[in-house]
Design an enzyme around this catalytic site. Structure first.
Site, PDB file in Angstrom:
ATOM      1  CB  THR A  76      -0.934   0.002   1.227  1.00  0.00           C
ATOM      2  OG1 THR A  76      -1.764  -1.161   1.188  1.00  0.00           O
ATOM      3  CG2 THR A  76      -1.812   1.254   1.236  1.00  0.00           C
ATOM      4  CG  LEU A 160      -5.324  -1.598   7.216  1.00  0.00           C
ATOM      5  CD1 LEU A 160      -3.820  -1.407   7.228  1.00  0.00           C
ATOM      6  CD2 LEU A 160      -5.667  -3.078   7.279  1.00  0.00           C
ATOM      7  N   GLY A 235       1.382   0.112  12.149  1.00  0.00           N
ATOM      8  CA  GLY A 235       1.346   1.068  11.040  1.00  0.00           C
ATOM      9  C   GLY A 235       2.706   1.212  10.393  1.00  0.00           C
ATOM     10  NE  ARG A 236       4.779   1.834   5.972  1.00  0.00           N
ATOM     11  CZ  ARG A 236       3.946   0.853   5.655  1.00  0.00           C
ATOM     12  NH1 ARG A 236       3.486   0.056   6.611  1.00  0.00           N
ATOM     13  NH2 ARG A 236       3.594   0.660   4.390  1.00  0.00           N
ATOM     14  CD  GLU A 265       9.917  -2.392   9.159  1.00  0.00           C
ATOM     15  OE1 GLU A 265       9.074  -2.308  10.066  1.00  0.00           O
ATOM     16  OE2 GLU A 265       9.616  -2.500   7.953  1.00  0.00           O
ATOM     17  CG  HIS A 287       6.645  -4.840   8.487  1.00  0.00           C
ATOM     18  ND1 HIS A 287       7.201  -3.650   8.088  1.00  0.00           N
ATOM     19  CD2 HIS A 287       5.368  -4.817   8.034  1.00  0.00           C
ATOM     20  CE1 HIS A 287       6.313  -2.943   7.407  1.00  0.00           C
ATOM     21  NE2 HIS A 287       5.183  -3.640   7.367  1.00  0.00           N
ATOM     22  CB  ILE A 288       4.721 -10.970  10.021  1.00  0.00           C
ATOM     23  CG1 ILE A 288       5.006 -11.076  11.531  1.00  0.00           C
ATOM     24  CG2 ILE A 288       6.006 -11.269   9.265  1.00  0.00           C
ATOM     25  CD1 ILE A 288       3.828 -11.435  12.366  1.00  0.00           C
ATOM     26  CB  ALA A 289       0.516  -6.920  11.522  1.00  0.00           C
ATOM     27  CD1 TRP A 290       2.910  -7.082   6.576  1.00  0.00           C
ATOM     28  CD2 TRP A 290       2.184  -7.906   4.646  1.00  0.00           C
ATOM     29  NE1 TRP A 290       3.998  -7.573   5.918  1.00  0.00           N
ATOM     30  CE2 TRP A 290       3.584  -8.085   4.723  1.00  0.00           C
ATOM     31  CE3 TRP A 290       1.503  -8.349   3.517  1.00  0.00           C
ATOM     32  CZ2 TRP A 290       4.313  -8.696   3.709  1.00  0.00           C
ATOM     33  CZ3 TRP A 290       2.226  -8.960   2.511  1.00  0.00           C
ATOM     34  CH2 TRP A 290       3.616  -9.133   2.607  1.00  0.00           C
TER      35      TRP A 290
END
Length: 320
Positions: A76, A160, A235-236, A265, A287-290
């Site tokens: 995104t 989200l 988020g970030r 990252e 960074h694997i929530a998505w």
């Protein structure tokens, strides 16, 4: 006439078992697991279409790619692409949205339960033998809170944020949404940013990273939160001052934090969160929530659709 070349510069950002649909037109497909800045120009010099997830495409690189017609971002966020250069030089840019509206909220809720009920802390108690030395069948060394009837404050009311709100309500949470930090007037359904920080038992971040939102939460903002509050950031990384967050966790300013995203990252030993990974009130994921399988498959499907639609001379998910 040569076939159009499609170059995926960081294929390893998508798990190997995820299926990529075939493009329905003749082309040359070139794929690299990773691409460094020093390797980029050599690899994409003849590309008509570049697929990137996180590899940076700045004006200097783009100016040396005369054949480039489309940058298809496999995510995104498009902050790794110089959008203004693309707009000025007729290079199309697409992204993928809405693919993680199940995966991210589930990750958020999972982190909330894990932290509120101290699941990892109890796991470590058993691992070090503390329960086994105790005489009772149960072992209470950490307070266990209920998630139901608590209030979640959501910063970012896009897809989200809305999906997280829906799942939070399903587990019995009250939901409040924050207005922009410096807004003088609150839109309908939103509360002042500071009000949300002060009222929420859980604060969850779902806004983009921009110049305005960099370090949206620093020491001052964290001090506004309840002492028993939990911060969740999927988020970030740059939305939160990571050093200030560690200070807040160690001083008891807030109760706990779940973090899936980092300023740099992959994070390394210099990151203050990794340097304090043993804190019992800190839960980190890479960074694997998505990234549920179903979400990634949807992303890939829409990514390929974006390329096909562009090739057909139409527009879909266009940033430029």
């Amino acid at each position: 006439m040569s076939l159009p070349q499609v170059v995926f510069v960081d294929r390893a950002t998508i798990p190997a078992h995820i299926h990529f649909p075939e493009l329905p037109f003749e082309h040359q497909w070139v794929s690299y697991d990773e691409t460094s800045s020093s390797q980029l120009l050599e690899r994409v010099r003849d590309a008509d279409i570049i697929i990137t997830n996180k590899v940076v495409l700045n004006a200097d690189s783009l100016s040396q790619l005369p054949k480039l017609r489309l940058i298809a971002v496999a995510a995104t966020g498009v902050n790794n692409v110089d959008i203004e250069y693309c707009r000025a030089h007729n290079i199309a840019v697409t992204n993928v949205q809405g693919y993680a509206t199940r995966s991210v909220p589930e990750h958020v809720i999972g982190m909330i339960f894990a932290l509120r009920r101290h699941l990892m802390a109890y796991h470590h108690d058993i691992a070090r033998g503390a329960w086994q030395q105790h005489r009772q069948f149960c072992f209470f060394t950490h307070p266990i809170g209920d998630v139901a009837d608590s209030t979640i404050g959501i910063i970012g009311h896009g897809a989200l944020g809305q999906a997280t709100a829906e799942l939070a309500r399903a587990v019995g949470m009250q939901v409040i949404f924050a207005e922009h930090k410096d807004a003088s007037v609150c839109r309908e359904g939103l509360l002042r940013f500071e009000t949300v920080l002060r009222q929420a038992d859980v604060v969850s971040l779902h806004c983009p990273l921009t110049e305005e939102t960099h370090h949206l939460l620093g020491a001052d903002e964290l001090s506004m939160m309840k002492a028993n509050a939990i911060l969740i950031n999927t988020g970030r990384g740059g939305l939160v001052d990571e050093s200030a967050l560690v200070d807040a966790l160690t001083s008891g300013t807030i109760a706990a934090a779940g973090v899936d995203v980092f300023t740099q990252e992959p994070a390394d030993e210099h990151n203050p969160l990794l340097a304090n990974i043993d804190l019992p009130n800190l839960l980190l994921t890479p960074h694997i929530a998505w990234g549920s399988d179903s979400a990634i498959q949807q992303l890939v499907q829409r990514l390929i659709e974006n390329i096909v639609v562009f090739y057909q001379g139409q527009k879909q998910n266009r940033i430029v």
